[in-house]
Design an enzyme around this catalytic site. Sequence first.
Site, PDB file in Angstrom:
ATOM      1  CB  CYS A 188      72.543  63.539   8.975  1.00  0.00           C
ATOM      2  SG  CYS A 188      72.893  62.024   8.081  1.00  0.00           S
TER       3      CYS A 188
HETATM    4  N1  NAD Z   1      75.345  60.266   4.437  1.00  0.00           N
HETATM    5  C1  NAD Z   1      75.526  60.208   5.734  1.00  0.00           C
HETATM    6  O1  NAD Z   1      76.511  60.725   6.244  1.00  0.00           O
HETATM    7  C2  NAD Z   1      74.565  59.470   6.646  1.00  0.00           C
HETATM    8  C3  NAD Z   1      74.971  59.152   7.939  1.00  0.00           C
HETATM    9  C4  NAD Z   1      74.125  58.468   8.766  1.00  0.00           C
HETATM   10  C5  NAD Z   1      72.851  58.161   8.327  1.00  0.00           C
HETATM   11  N2  NAD Z   1      72.435  58.499   7.080  1.00  0.00           N
HETATM   12  C6  NAD Z   1      71.079  58.125   6.679  1.00  0.00           C
HETATM   13  O2  NAD Z   1      71.156  56.986   5.827  1.00  0.00           O
HETATM   14  C7  NAD Z   1      70.149  57.061   4.819  1.00  0.00           C
HETATM   15  C8  NAD Z   1      70.797  56.995   3.450  1.00  0.00           C
HETATM   16  O3  NAD Z   1      71.641  58.113   3.287  1.00  0.00           O
HETATM   17  P1  NAD Z   1      72.752  58.203   2.161  1.00  0.00           P
HETATM   18  O4  NAD Z   1      73.591  59.377   2.520  1.00  0.00           O
HETATM   19  O5  NAD Z   1      73.397  56.885   1.957  1.00  0.00           O
HETATM   20  O6  NAD Z   1      71.854  58.560   0.894  1.00  0.00           O
HETATM   21  P2  NAD Z   1      72.316  58.479  -0.633  1.00  0.00           P
HETATM   22  O7  NAD Z   1      71.411  59.380  -1.378  1.00  0.00           O
HETATM   23  O8  NAD Z   1      73.791  58.663  -0.743  1.00  0.00           O
HETATM   24  O9  NAD Z   1      72.022  56.973  -1.016  1.00  0.00           O
HETATM   25  C9  NAD Z   1      70.737  56.443  -1.083  1.00  0.00           C
HETATM   26  C10 NAD Z   1      70.663  55.561  -2.310  1.00  0.00           C
HETATM   27  O10 NAD Z   1      69.391  54.927  -2.328  1.00  0.00           O
HETATM   28  C11 NAD Z   1      68.968  54.823  -3.673  1.00  0.00           C
HETATM   29  N3  NAD Z   1      67.524  54.608  -3.643  1.00  0.00           N
HETATM   30  C12 NAD Z   1      66.536  55.479  -3.385  1.00  0.00           C
HETATM   31  N4  NAD Z   1      65.350  54.856  -3.385  1.00  0.00           N
HETATM   32  C13 NAD Z   1      65.593  53.564  -3.650  1.00  0.00           C
HETATM   33  C14 NAD Z   1      64.767  52.420  -3.788  1.00  0.00           C
HETATM   34  N5  NAD Z   1      63.453  52.475  -3.615  1.00  0.00           N
HETATM   35  N6  NAD Z   1      65.353  51.270  -4.100  1.00  0.00           N
HETATM   36  C15 NAD Z   1      66.700  51.197  -4.265  1.00  0.00           C
HETATM   37  N7  NAD Z   1      67.531  52.231  -4.136  1.00  0.00           N
HETATM   38  C16 NAD Z   1      66.977  53.409  -3.832  1.00  0.00           C
HETATM   39  C17 NAD Z   1      69.425  56.122  -4.300  1.00  0.00           C
HETATM   40  O11 NAD Z   1      69.524  55.998  -5.692  1.00  0.00           O
HETATM   41  C18 NAD Z   1      70.774  56.328  -3.621  1.00  0.00           C
HETATM   42  O12 NAD Z   1      71.837  55.768  -4.367  1.00  0.00           O
HETATM   43  C19 NAD Z   1      69.381  58.348   5.094  1.00  0.00           C
HETATM   44  O13 NAD Z   1      68.283  58.062   5.903  1.00  0.00           O
HETATM   45  C20 NAD Z   1      70.378  59.185   5.863  1.00  0.00           C
HETATM   46  O14 NAD Z   1      69.741  60.137   6.701  1.00  0.00           O
HETATM   47  C21 NAD Z   1      73.290  59.128   6.215  1.00  0.00           C
END
Ligand code: NAD
Length: 474
Positions: A313
Amino acid sequence: MEQANIDKTKNQPNIVETKFAQISRVPNTKSGGPAFETMKAKILDRSANIGIIGLGYVGLPLAVTFNEAGYKVYGFEKSQEKADFLNDGVSYIQDVPTSRVKLFVNSKKLSASTDFSALKNCDVVIICVPTPLAKSQDPDLSYIVAATESVAGNIKAGQLIVLESTTYPGTTREVMLPYLEAGVQKLTGKAGKCGEDFFLTFSPERVDPGNGKFNTFNTPKVVGGATDACGDLGALLYSQILQKVIRVSSPETAEMVKILENTYRAVNIGLVNEIAIICEKLGLDVWEVIEAAATKPFGFMPFYPGPGLGGHCIPIDPSYLSWKMRSLNYQTRFIELATSINRSMPAFCVDKVATALNMDRKSLNGSKVLVMGAAYKKDIDDMRESPSIDIIHNLQQRGAEVDYYDPFVPEVNYDGIDMKSVGWSDDLGSKYDCVVISTDHTNVNYRALFLSSARIVDTRNALKDFKSDKIVKL
Ligand SMILES: NC(=O)c1ccc[n+]([C@@H]2O[C@H](COP(=O)([O-])OP(=O)(O)OC[C@H]3O[C@@H](n4cnc5c(N)ncnc54)[C@H](O)[C@@H]3O)[C@@H](O)[C@H]2O)c1
């Protein structure tokens, strides 16, 4: 997760609990039609099936939070491995215990698939896919686009679609909406109207992995709909599963809220990293300065320096805003300055290691260095964008022989680094010319590390309780 004294199986308990007054106008909204009323009823009686696209750090905790509130959840994943883990009742996310996943998988309330056709069974679809930067440092929206295409290709009349991924203001309406309108057109043969035939909302995720105090349930949720009806339904949905919903006027506002939060952190960390560089030049202890400044009961919030930004992030999201503003011919100067300072920190810390070794008439080239911590922050196993990786690269480039120790990260296979953590022993420090603490995990025996090490560069003030010339602080 503690969720005492709210019985989420009863209708509307969180509307009472939720402190955001505007939710109370939902029953009287003039903006909805039949599809709105149907969705409202399904959300309230828990018969709404929830689809979550992307079951990572954000999507999986959210899925079980919906389960706990009594909803059935269909997970959609690109990764077959993650889908298999989940269907076997196994959690791969540190903050979600396997027992919670197993419970809901066994009771057929939670399942995962790489086949997106079951999106047709979902009344609500929430997108939680990655939003990384491309090599050019421009936003990579390919994951959001792919997920939106999957939704549009399987759209169900009256569906509520929510984007949770962090992104620049305008993404929900400018990028997603046209795909969804086209999907409805294909389904019904006539133009699909957002706010009547389907509903679209942006609600940023604010989860802080490893935070024992704030979780999905007790972190307030910001919601902005593409129309009033979209916002009403989004707010109603989240008010069923968490404590407090903050309704804002549009998806663009909600998108900007999230970017502001993360830019605020990135810029303040950039400022305090520069203060650390300044304090070094002045011969001052930056940690002492910050602790004393933090005693001011108003007008100051402490941020702490470190080896650089990490995670999915803070190092990335501000660049989404910079890109958007470049397209409007405006340069985001604070973001660019903070990014530049934050990115210089790993090299600054490696210079500290070179200085520390120099005190012992040793050079970095040929010295054995232990990097304590591979994760980007304490007490988690996530090493995405971790400054430890940059530190390891930089040390190796300068000829050091590098090992790392991290109780949460047994091996690193990331960004060209392929290493296994060394095992812990109370004399671990004695095996190295210098130890650099880049992640301050709590469950480390710092006393043993301090006693066994000849030189320690402490970039996190983990050794604040120890006084010795052998410690070189950031
Ligand atoms: N990790 C954090 O602390 C956090 C906090 C707030 C916001 N975010 C935001 O949330 C979003 C997700 O982050 P995250 O940390 O969960 O990412 P992550 O990589 O842990 O999880 C994302 C998941 O989406 C899957 N994926 C990708 N493309 C896909 C598709 N087309 N169809 C189905 N699945 C798909 C991936 O395989 C993965 O498992 C990002 O935009 C991030 O900036 C993350």
